[in-house]
Design a protein around this motif. Sequence first.
Motif, PDB file in Angstrom:
ATOM      1  N   VAL A   5       0.884  -1.169   0.000  1.00  0.00           N
ATOM      2  CA  VAL A   5       0.000   0.000   0.000  1.00  0.00           C
ATOM      3  C   VAL A   5       0.915   1.210   0.000  1.00  0.00           C
ATOM      4  O   VAL A   5       1.734   1.387   0.906  1.00  0.00           O
ATOM      5  N   GLY A   6       0.798   2.020  -1.014  1.00  0.00           N
ATOM      6  CA  GLY A   6       1.657   3.183  -1.144  1.00  0.00           C
ATOM      7  C   GLY A   6       0.873   4.472  -0.974  1.00  0.00           C
ATOM      8  O   GLY A   6      -0.151   4.682  -1.625  1.00  0.00           O
ATOM      9  N   ILE A   7       1.377   5.306  -0.074  1.00  0.00           N
ATOM     10  CA  ILE A   7       0.765   6.615   0.153  1.00  0.00           C
ATOM     11  C   ILE A   7       1.773   7.672  -0.277  1.00  0.00           C
ATOM     12  O   ILE A   7       2.824   7.821   0.342  1.00  0.00           O
ATOM     13  N   PRO A   8       1.483   8.393  -1.361  1.00  0.00           N
ATOM     14  CA  PRO A   8       2.414   9.430  -1.799  1.00  0.00           C
ATOM     15  C   PRO A   8       2.438  10.599  -0.816  1.00  0.00           C
ATOM     16  O   PRO A   8       1.405  11.032  -0.326  1.00  0.00           O
ATOM     17  N   ASN A   9       3.642  11.077  -0.535  1.00  0.00           N
ATOM     18  CA  ASN A   9       3.841  12.150   0.439  1.00  0.00           C
ATOM     19  C   ASN A   9       4.627  13.264  -0.238  1.00  0.00           C
ATOM     20  O   ASN A   9       5.687  13.025  -0.800  1.00  0.00           O
ATOM     21  N   ASP A  69       2.886  -8.470  -5.410  1.00  0.00           N
ATOM     22  CA  ASP A  69       1.971  -8.786  -6.509  1.00  0.00           C
ATOM     23  C   ASP A  69       1.176  -7.561  -6.948  1.00  0.00           C
ATOM     24  O   ASP A  69       0.816  -7.434  -8.112  1.00  0.00           O
ATOM     25  N   PHE A  70       0.882  -6.683  -5.973  1.00  0.00           N
ATOM     26  CA  PHE A  70       0.069  -5.496  -6.233  1.00  0.00           C
ATOM     27  C   PHE A  70       0.683  -4.271  -5.576  1.00  0.00           C
ATOM     28  O   PHE A  70       1.287  -4.375  -4.503  1.00  0.00           O
ATOM     29  N   LEU A  91     -12.102  -7.730  -9.522  1.00  0.00           N
ATOM     30  CA  LEU A  91     -12.312  -7.364 -10.923  1.00  0.00           C
ATOM     31  C   LEU A  91     -11.331  -8.098 -11.837  1.00  0.00           C
ATOM     32  O   LEU A  91     -11.561  -8.209 -13.039  1.00  0.00           O
ATOM     33  N   ASP A  92     -10.212  -8.571 -11.260  1.00  0.00           N
ATOM     34  CA  ASP A  92      -9.203  -9.337 -11.990  1.00  0.00           C
ATOM     35  C   ASP A  92      -8.763  -8.653 -13.282  1.00  0.00           C
ATOM     36  O   ASP A  92      -8.765  -9.248 -14.358  1.00  0.00           O
ATOM     37  N   VAL A  93      -8.409  -7.381 -13.145  1.00  0.00           N
ATOM     38  CA  VAL A  93      -7.870  -6.618 -14.268  1.00  0.00           C
ATOM     39  C   VAL A  93      -6.511  -6.062 -13.856  1.00  0.00           C
ATOM     40  O   VAL A  93      -6.102  -6.172 -12.708  1.00  0.00           O
ATOM     41  N   ASP A  94      -5.823  -5.452 -14.790  1.00  0.00           N
ATOM     42  CA  ASP A  94      -4.487  -4.929 -14.515  1.00  0.00           C
ATOM     43  C   ASP A  94      -4.508  -3.735 -13.574  1.00  0.00           C
ATOM     44  O   ASP A  94      -3.642  -3.600 -12.714  1.00  0.00           O
ATOM     45  N   VAL A  95      -5.487  -2.864 -13.744  1.00  0.00           N
ATOM     46  CA  VAL A  95      -5.639  -1.694 -12.879  1.00  0.00           C
ATOM     47  C   VAL A  95      -7.115  -1.555 -12.522  1.00  0.00           C
ATOM     48  O   VAL A  95      -7.975  -1.521 -13.409  1.00  0.00           O
ATOM     49  N   ALA A  96      -7.385  -1.497 -11.215  1.00  0.00           N
ATOM     50  CA  ALA A  96      -8.757  -1.334 -10.732  1.00  0.00           C
ATOM     51  C   ALA A  96      -8.804  -0.104  -9.835  1.00  0.00           C
ATOM     52  O   ALA A  96      -7.951   0.069  -8.968  1.00  0.00           O
ATOM     53  N   GLN A  97      -9.797   0.732 -10.050  1.00  0.00           N
ATOM     54  CA  GLN A  97      -9.903   1.981  -9.312  1.00  0.00           C
ATOM     55  C   GLN A  97     -11.231   2.083  -8.571  1.00  0.00           C
ATOM     56  O   GLN A  97     -12.273   1.689  -9.099  1.00  0.00           O
ATOM     57  N   ALA A 139     -10.320   7.374 -12.939  1.00  0.00           N
ATOM     58  CA  ALA A 139     -10.921   7.789 -11.667  1.00  0.00           C
ATOM     59  C   ALA A 139      -9.862   8.372 -10.739  1.00  0.00           C
ATOM     60  O   ALA A 139      -9.872   8.149  -9.540  1.00  0.00           O
ATOM     61  N   GLY A 140      -8.937   9.132 -11.302  1.00  0.00           N
ATOM     62  CA  GLY A 140      -7.868   9.698 -10.481  1.00  0.00           C
ATOM     63  C   GLY A 140      -6.970   8.589  -9.979  1.00  0.00           C
ATOM     64  O   GLY A 140      -6.972   7.481 -10.483  1.00  0.00           O
ATOM     65  N   MET A 141      -6.181   8.849  -8.939  1.00  0.00           N
ATOM     66  CA  MET A 141      -5.332   7.806  -8.358  1.00  0.00           C
ATOM     67  C   MET A 141      -5.645   7.612  -6.884  1.00  0.00           C
ATOM     68  O   MET A 141      -4.902   6.958  -6.175  1.00  0.00           O
ATOM     69  N   SER A 142      -6.742   8.145  -6.420  1.00  0.00           N
ATOM     70  CA  SER A 142      -7.051   8.146  -4.992  1.00  0.00           C
ATOM     71  C   SER A 142      -7.097   6.760  -4.378  1.00  0.00           C
ATOM     72  O   SER A 142      -6.709   6.562  -3.227  1.00  0.00           O
ATOM     73  N   CYS A 143      -7.568   5.787  -5.123  1.00  0.00           N
ATOM     74  CA  CYS A 143      -7.721   4.409  -4.642  1.00  0.00           C
ATOM     75  C   CYS A 143      -7.525   3.509  -5.853  1.00  0.00           C
ATOM     76  O   CYS A 143      -8.485   3.163  -6.527  1.00  0.00           O
ATOM     77  N   THR A 144      -6.266   3.168  -6.145  1.00  0.00           N
ATOM     78  CA  THR A 144      -5.940   2.464  -7.383  1.00  0.00           C
ATOM     79  C   THR A 144      -5.096   1.229  -7.105  1.00  0.00           C
ATOM     80  O   THR A 144      -3.999   1.334  -6.565  1.00  0.00           O
ATOM     81  N   LEU A 145      -5.607   0.077  -7.482  1.00  0.00           N
ATOM     82  CA  LEU A 145      -4.908  -1.191  -7.318  1.00  0.00           C
ATOM     83  C   LEU A 145      -4.281  -1.576  -8.655  1.00  0.00           C
ATOM     84  O   LEU A 145      -4.985  -1.720  -9.656  1.00  0.00           O
TER      85      LEU A 145
END
Length: 192
Positions: A5-9, A69-70, A91-97, A139-145
């Motif tokens: 889990v990465g939180i940009p600072n 893995d993520f 959702l089993d996709v490459d990027v899920a937001q 959908a921005g990057m606010s919550c992106t897997l």
Amino acid sequence: MSVLVGIPNLADNDRFRGYREDVLRHIEAALAAVNHEVLISPSQGKPGIEGIADAQNVLIDRALEGGFDFLWIVQADVEVPLGAFEKLSGLDVDVAQGVVPRHDDKSAFICGFMDADKKVWYLPRNAVQGMVLSGWVFAGMSCTLVKCRVLEAGVRFKYARGTGEDILFMFDVQSSGFVAKVHGGVMCGHLP
């Protein structure tokens, strides 16, 4: 399965520092049964979007170095709901937001479709809430897997005056052939 889990600072004394405990509590609750690590990126020397792009690239580097893995990017002012990880990974996709309300209009989400000119066509809340959107989504990057295979392929954040780093990233993801979806059932809190 392992998740960074990465939180940009942006800066040690930024306005988001006061949110940190709440944001971390939400993340830990959402990942209670998942092998994970949380990294708050070191402060970046550049301000604004350029600094955010650099901070997110630090998170990418750590995800790759750590063999995760993520990478789940959660912005420093976002509260992820319970079940968010399961819904996004399901959702089993490459990027899920997930989605967040806009700061300037809480009745609207940061969510829409992109065109070839990197313009985002935002959707009304009722077209997003509870829906799973596919195609050229944003959908921005606010919550992106992000599955780390996307990052292994070299997709990175970049700065270009006049276009958000999040738009550029999602454009590069999708133009590289990776699949992205937005889960309108993952409605995150967006702190002021």
